[in-house]
Design a protein around this motif. Structure first.
Motif, PDB file in Angstrom:
ATOM      1  N   LYS A  23       0.804  -1.345   0.022  1.00  0.00           N
ATOM      2  CA  LYS A  23      -0.170   0.013   0.034  1.00  0.00           C
ATOM      3  C   LYS A  23       0.845   1.361   0.156  1.00  0.00           C
ATOM      4  O   LYS A  23       0.548   2.257  -0.871  1.00  0.00           O
ATOM      5  CB  LYS A  23      -0.864  -0.010   1.120  1.00  0.00           C
ATOM      6  N   TYR A  24       1.877   1.137   0.793  1.00  0.00           N
ATOM      7  CA  TYR A  24       2.894   2.320   0.922  1.00  0.00           C
ATOM      8  C   TYR A  24       4.012   1.866   1.423  1.00  0.00           C
ATOM      9  O   TYR A  24       4.216   0.960   2.382  1.00  0.00           O
ATOM     10  CB  TYR A  24       2.104   3.631   1.583  1.00  0.00           C
ATOM     11  N   MET A  25       5.210   2.864   1.496  1.00  0.00           N
ATOM     12  CA  MET A  25       6.472   2.678   2.150  1.00  0.00           C
ATOM     13  C   MET A  25       6.942   3.928   2.668  1.00  0.00           C
ATOM     14  O   MET A  25       6.792   4.974   2.056  1.00  0.00           O
ATOM     15  CB  MET A  25       7.523   1.934   1.225  1.00  0.00           C
ATOM     16  N   VAL A  41      14.347   1.116   2.486  1.00  0.00           N
ATOM     17  CA  VAL A  41      13.687   0.669   3.992  1.00  0.00           C
ATOM     18  C   VAL A  41      14.327  -0.342   4.615  1.00  0.00           C
ATOM     19  O   VAL A  41      14.361  -1.577   3.851  1.00  0.00           O
ATOM     20  CB  VAL A  41      12.097   0.322   3.358  1.00  0.00           C
ATOM     21  N   ASN A  42      14.625  -0.345   5.613  1.00  0.00           N
ATOM     22  CA  ASN A  42      15.203  -1.360   6.588  1.00  0.00           C
ATOM     23  C   ASN A  42      16.326  -1.913   5.640  1.00  0.00           C
ATOM     24  O   ASN A  42      16.708  -3.127   5.672  1.00  0.00           O
ATOM     25  CB  ASN A  42      14.198  -2.372   6.769  1.00  0.00           C
ATOM     26  N   GLY A  59      18.049  12.001   0.475  1.00  0.00           N
ATOM     27  CA  GLY A  59      18.382  11.839   1.537  1.00  0.00           C
ATOM     28  C   GLY A  59      17.261  12.236   2.764  1.00  0.00           C
ATOM     29  O   GLY A  59      17.538  12.045   3.830  1.00  0.00           O
ATOM     30  N   LYS A  60      15.988  12.413   2.268  1.00  0.00           N
ATOM     31  CA  LYS A  60      14.833  12.792   3.272  1.00  0.00           C
ATOM     32  C   LYS A  60      14.159  11.576   3.378  1.00  0.00           C
ATOM     33  O   LYS A  60      13.880  10.901   2.224  1.00  0.00           O
ATOM     34  CB  LYS A  60      14.121  14.092   2.682  1.00  0.00           C
ATOM     35  N   GLU A  61      13.614  11.384   4.540  1.00  0.00           N
ATOM     36  CA  GLU A  61      12.650  10.456   4.778  1.00  0.00           C
ATOM     37  C   GLU A  61      11.188  10.917   4.151  1.00  0.00           C
ATOM     38  O   GLU A  61      10.943  11.819   4.214  1.00  0.00           O
ATOM     39  CB  GLU A  61      12.353  10.303   6.348  1.00  0.00           C
ATOM     40  N   THR A  62      10.613   9.870   3.426  1.00  0.00           N
ATOM     41  CA  THR A  62       9.408   9.958   2.785  1.00  0.00           C
ATOM     42  C   THR A  62       8.427   9.104   2.782  1.00  0.00           C
ATOM     43  O   THR A  62       8.773   7.692   3.162  1.00  0.00           O
ATOM     44  CB  THR A  62       9.498  10.520   1.166  1.00  0.00           C
ATOM     45  N   LYS A  63       7.121   9.282   2.634  1.00  0.00           N
ATOM     46  CA  LYS A  63       6.113   7.926   2.359  1.00  0.00           C
ATOM     47  C   LYS A  63       5.679   8.296   1.152  1.00  0.00           C
ATOM     48  O   LYS A  63       5.267   9.420   0.424  1.00  0.00           O
ATOM     49  CB  LYS A  63       4.833   8.355   3.225  1.00  0.00           C
ATOM     50  N   ILE A  64       5.604   7.057   0.325  1.00  0.00           N
ATOM     51  CA  ILE A  64       5.116   6.878  -0.919  1.00  0.00           C
ATOM     52  C   ILE A  64       4.117   5.879  -1.060  1.00  0.00           C
ATOM     53  O   ILE A  64       4.411   4.738  -0.697  1.00  0.00           O
ATOM     54  CB  ILE A  64       6.329   6.648  -1.966  1.00  0.00           C
ATOM     55  N   TYR A  65       3.090   6.003  -1.995  1.00  0.00           N
ATOM     56  CA  TYR A  65       1.898   5.083  -2.017  1.00  0.00           C
ATOM     57  C   TYR A  65       2.126   4.360  -3.338  1.00  0.00           C
ATOM     58  O   TYR A  65       2.809   5.025  -4.304  1.00  0.00           O
ATOM     59  CB  TYR A  65       0.889   6.132  -2.190  1.00  0.00           C
TER      60      TYR A  65
END
Length: 90
Positions: A23-25, A41-42, A59-65
């Motif tokens: 669904k997303y990461m 991711v991990n 370099g930035k944390e992001t959420k992607i669907y």
């Protein structure tokens, strides 16, 4: 163990997983290309195809669907900035 014995008896078999697996990461953008980003991711880097990779900061944390495009000869991830943008694909 029935699955293993079935797989051994047949030379060709297809496993189908219905629906979207991811669904997303959430993770860190480690690379950008013309039409993709790599999201870590991990300690695993996922290659995700996107329309505009430059809206994601390196370099930035992001959420992607995600949309998982699973075919006979391909298993690709397509990423979207929002859930609404993902829903336009379906």
């Amino acid at each position: 163990m029935a699955f293993n014995s079935l797989a051994l008896q047949h030379k060709y078999y297809i496993i189908y997983i219905g629906g979207n697996v991811y669904k997303y990461m959430c993770g860190k953008v480690t690379e950008q290309g013309n039409n993709y980003i790599v999201l870590e991711v991990n300690n695993i880097g996922y290659l995700i195809y996107v329309a505009n990779p430059f809206i994601y900061e390196l370099g930035k944390e992001t959420k992607i669907y995600l949309y998982n495009n699973m075919k006979e000869d391909e298993n690709s991830l397509y990423g979207f900035k929002s859930r609404i943008a993902l829903s336009l694909l379906k």
